[in-house]
Scaffold this active site. Structure first.
Site, PDB file in Angstrom:
ATOM      1  N   SER A  22      80.298  51.067  81.686  1.00 28.61           N
ATOM      2  CA  SER A  22      79.899  50.247  80.531  1.00 28.61           C
ATOM      3  C   SER A  22      81.115  49.673  79.803  1.00 28.61           C
ATOM      4  O   SER A  22      81.110  48.504  79.395  1.00 28.61           O
ATOM      5  CB  SER A  22      78.997  51.018  79.571  1.00 28.61           C
ATOM      6  N   HIS A  82      75.203  56.570  85.568  1.00 27.47           N
ATOM      7  CA  HIS A  82      75.948  56.474  84.292  1.00 27.47           C
ATOM      8  C   HIS A  82      74.996  56.942  83.178  1.00 27.47           C
ATOM      9  O   HIS A  82      74.530  58.070  83.208  1.00 27.47           O
ATOM     10  CB  HIS A  82      76.425  55.024  84.148  1.00 27.47           C
ATOM     11  N   HIS A  89      81.414  64.482  87.162  1.00 21.88           N
ATOM     12  CA  HIS A  89      82.054  63.398  86.418  1.00 21.88           C
ATOM     13  C   HIS A  89      83.217  62.841  87.228  1.00 21.88           C
ATOM     14  O   HIS A  89      83.848  63.576  87.996  1.00 21.88           O
ATOM     15  CB  HIS A  89      82.571  63.895  85.063  1.00 21.88           C
ATOM     16  N   ARG A 142      81.359  67.494  74.981  1.00 23.80           N
ATOM     17  CA  ARG A 142      80.213  66.870  74.306  1.00 23.80           C
ATOM     18  C   ARG A 142      78.946  67.651  74.665  1.00 23.80           C
ATOM     19  O   ARG A 142      78.058  67.829  73.840  1.00 23.80           O
ATOM     20  CB  ARG A 142      80.099  65.398  74.737  1.00 23.80           C
ATOM     21  N   ASP A 171      75.267  64.172  79.454  1.00 24.91           N
ATOM     22  CA  ASP A 171      73.839  63.882  79.625  1.00 24.91           C
ATOM     23  C   ASP A 171      72.997  65.119  79.934  1.00 24.91           C
ATOM     24  O   ASP A 171      71.769  65.061  79.880  1.00 24.91           O
ATOM     25  CB  ASP A 171      73.651  62.851  80.749  1.00 24.91           C
TER      26      ASP A 171
END
Ligand code: CMX
Length: 426
Positions: A233, A263, A309, A318, A364
Site C-alpha cells: 500500500s 496484505h 511477514h 502490534r 492482522d
C-alpha cells in the site's frame, strides 16, 4: 506555538540541505545489491527506498521516528500524525490545537455519499473506500495550485493541506460506509468536540461500554498507521504520487493494494478462518484440534492468515498490543481465546514447514477478534479500518517525499534473456 505547517516550514530547509549534502558527497556509494533471486522474488530485501516516517526492525518491529510502536499505543492518532510528519511528538498545547484543526477538516463532500449510495449493494467496503477517495480528487488543493502554477519547492505545502484533509475525512467516510453497506440506519454526523478515534467509534453507532470501543479505535488507528515504505500500500501510494498525482489518486491506489489477501485483507481472512474452526469444533478448540486444522489448511496449499511477514522475524509488537488489550477487556470472549490459543500453536507448525521465514503473528492475527467482541461482526469491513489508519502514514510519506523534492519513481526492468546473458546462464 507553531502550527504543523509552520513547524514543517522550519524543518524542511534543513532536511533538504542534509539530503543534498549526502547525495553530493556519497551519491555513488553502494547501499544494496540486487540478486537474480530478488529480481524474481518481489525485490525482497533490496534497499532502494527512503522512508523517514518509520522503520521496521526485523526483530523489534515498527519504529516511528525513533519511537517503538509499543511506546505510542496510548497516544492519540493526531499526536502520531504530528510525529510522522515532523519527527517530534507535539507539546500538550500543540496537540490540543492540532486535534481541533483536524476536527475542522472532517467535512466530507456530498458527492462522496451520492456515489457510495449509487454503488452495487454488495460492493466490497474496500472498493467503496477507494472510490470515495477518488470522488474527493476533484477538490484537491494541490491539483488546483498546480494548475495555477506553483514552484516545485512549494509542492509540499499544498500536499500537506490535502494530506490532512484526507486523514481527517477518511474515518467519517469509513463510518458512513459501515452504516450504508450493512444497513445500520442513517449516517451519524461527526462531533468536532471529539478526537479522531472517539469520533470514529461514535459514528459507527456500536455500543461503547465504558468507553472501550473508543479506546480500541484510537489504538487501531495508531497501530496500523505506517510500516515503512516498501509494503504494497505504501509503495503503490508512493509510486502514484511520484507522478504528482494528488493524494486522493495516490491513496486510492494504495488502498487497492491493501485490499489484497496477502496484505491488509488478511484481518478479514483471519476471522473467516476462525469461524470455520469454530463451526468444525464448536467453542474454543483444544490445542490438538487447532494443530490438526492448521496442518489441514497448509496441506490444502493455503496460507495461515495473520502469520508471517516479509520483513519481521519476531512476533509483531502490534499483535502484542492487541493481545494485551484483549486480555484486559475481553479475556472471556471465545474468538479472542481462539486467537490467543492459536498463538501457542501456529508458530511451531510454521517452523516445521521449513520454509516460512517468519512463523509469528503479524498485526492482522489479533485485530479482528477485538472488533468482533464489540459487535462488529461484518468482517469484510475490517480492512477499511486498517485503511483509514494507513492514510496517516502514506499521506505523511507523500508530504515528506515532496519536501525532499523526490523525482518520479522509475526503476529499470530487465528481460529474462538479459539476466541469462548477464550471469552467463545457458
Ligand atoms: N502460512 C503458510 N505459508 C506461509 C505463510 C503463512 N502464514 N507465510 C509464508 N508462507 C510461505 C510462503 O507462501 C512461501 O511459500 P512458497 O515458497 O511455497 O511460495 C514461503 O512460506 C516463504 O515465504 P516468506 O518468505 O516467509 O514470506 P513472504 O515474504 O513471501 O510473504 C506474507 C509474506 C505476509 C505475504 C506471507 O507471510 C503470507 O502470505 N502470510 C499470510 C497472509 C497475511 O497474514 N498477510 C498479512 C501481512 C501483514 C500485512 O501486510 O497486513
Amino acid at each position: 506555538m507553531a502550527t504543523i505547517r509552520e513547524k514543517l516550514a522550519e524543518k524542511i530547509p534543513q532536511w533538504r540541505e542534509d539530503i543534498g549534502k549526502l547525495v553530493k558527497e556519497h551519491g555513488n556509494d553502494v547501499i544494496s545489491e540486487v540478486t537474480v533471486q530478488q529480481a524474481y522474488g518481489g525485490m525482497r530485501g533490496v534497499r532502494c527506498l527512503v522512508c523517514d516516517t518509520s522503520y521496521v526492525d526485523p526483530e523489534k518491529g515498527l519504529i516511528i521516528r525513533g519511537h517503538p510502536i509499543s511506546e505510542l499505543a496510548d497516544r492519540l492518532p493526531e499526536e502520531v500524525i504530528w510525529l510522522l510528519l515532523t519527527g517530534e511528538l507535539p507539546t500538550p498545547a500543540e496537540r490540543d490545537a492540532f486535534v481541533e484543526e483536524m476536527a475542522q477538516r472532517r467535512k466530507v463532500p456530498d458527492g462522496v455519499w451520492k456515489t457510495l449510495e449509487a454503488m452495487p449493494e454488495d460492493s466490497h467496503p474496500m472498493t467503496m473506500l477507494s472510490v470515495a477517495s477518488l470522488v474527493m480528487e476533484k477538490d484537491s488543493i494541490f491539483k488546483k495550485k498546480y494548475d495555477e502554477g506553483i514552484r516545485k519547492e512549494d509542492h509540499w505545502i499544498w500536499t500537506l493541506e490535502d494530506a490532512l484533509d484526507l486523514m481527517a475525512r477518511m474515518p467519517v467516510v469509513a463510518a458512513g460506509i459501515y452504516r450504508l453497506r450493512y444497513k445500520k440506519g442513517p449516517r451519524i454526523p461527526s462531533d468536532p468536540k471529539l478526537d479522531m478515534g472517539a469520533d470514529y467509534a461514535r459514528m459507527l453507532g456500536l455500543p461503547n461500554p465504558n468507553g472501550e470501543l473508543e479506546k480500541l479505535m484510537r489504538l487501531y488507528l495508531v497501530l496500523h498507521c505506517d510500516h515503512e515504505s516498501g509494503n504494497v500500500s505504501a509503495f503503490a501510494t508512493h509510486t502514484v504520487a511520484s507522478a504528482l498525482s494528488n493524494i486522493y489518486y495516490a491513496y486510492s491506489a494504495g488502498m487497492n493494494g491493501l485490499a489484497g489477501p496477502l496484505h491488509g485483507l488478511a484481518n478479514q481472512e483471519v476471522l473467516k478462518w476462525i469461524q470455520k474452526l469454530r463451526e468444525r469444533f464448536g467453542g474454543v478448540p483444544t490445542h490438538e484440534q487447532l494443530r490438526d486444522f492448521t496442518w489441514e489448511t497448509l496441506n490444502a496449499g493455503q496460507v495461515i492468515p495473520g502469520y508471517g511477514h516479509a520483513v519481521l522475524r519476531q512476533t509483531d509488537p502490534r499483535f502484542t498490543a492487541f493481545l494485551e488489550f484483549g486480555k484486559k477487556y475481553c479475556a472471556n470472549d471465545e474468538i479472542f481465546q481462539i486467537v490467543a490459543r492459536l498463538y501457542e500453536v501456529v508458530p511451531d507448525i510454521l517452523k516445521q514447514t521449513g520454509k516460512v521465514k517468519d512463523p509469528y503473528p503479524n498485526v492482522d492475527a489479533g485485530s479482528g477478534a477485538l472488533l468482533w467482541h464489540y459487535g462488529m461482526t461484518e468482517y469484510d469491513y475490517y480492512t477499511v479500518i486498517f485503511g483509514i489508519s494507513r492514510a496517516l502514514g502514506v499521506a505523511s510519506q507523500t508530504v515528506i517525499s515532496r519536501a525532499y523534492l523526490e523525482p518520479i519513481t522509475r526503476p529499470k526492468s530487465v528481460t529474462t534473456e538479459w539476466i541469462k546473458q548477464q550471469v552467463g546462464a545457458a
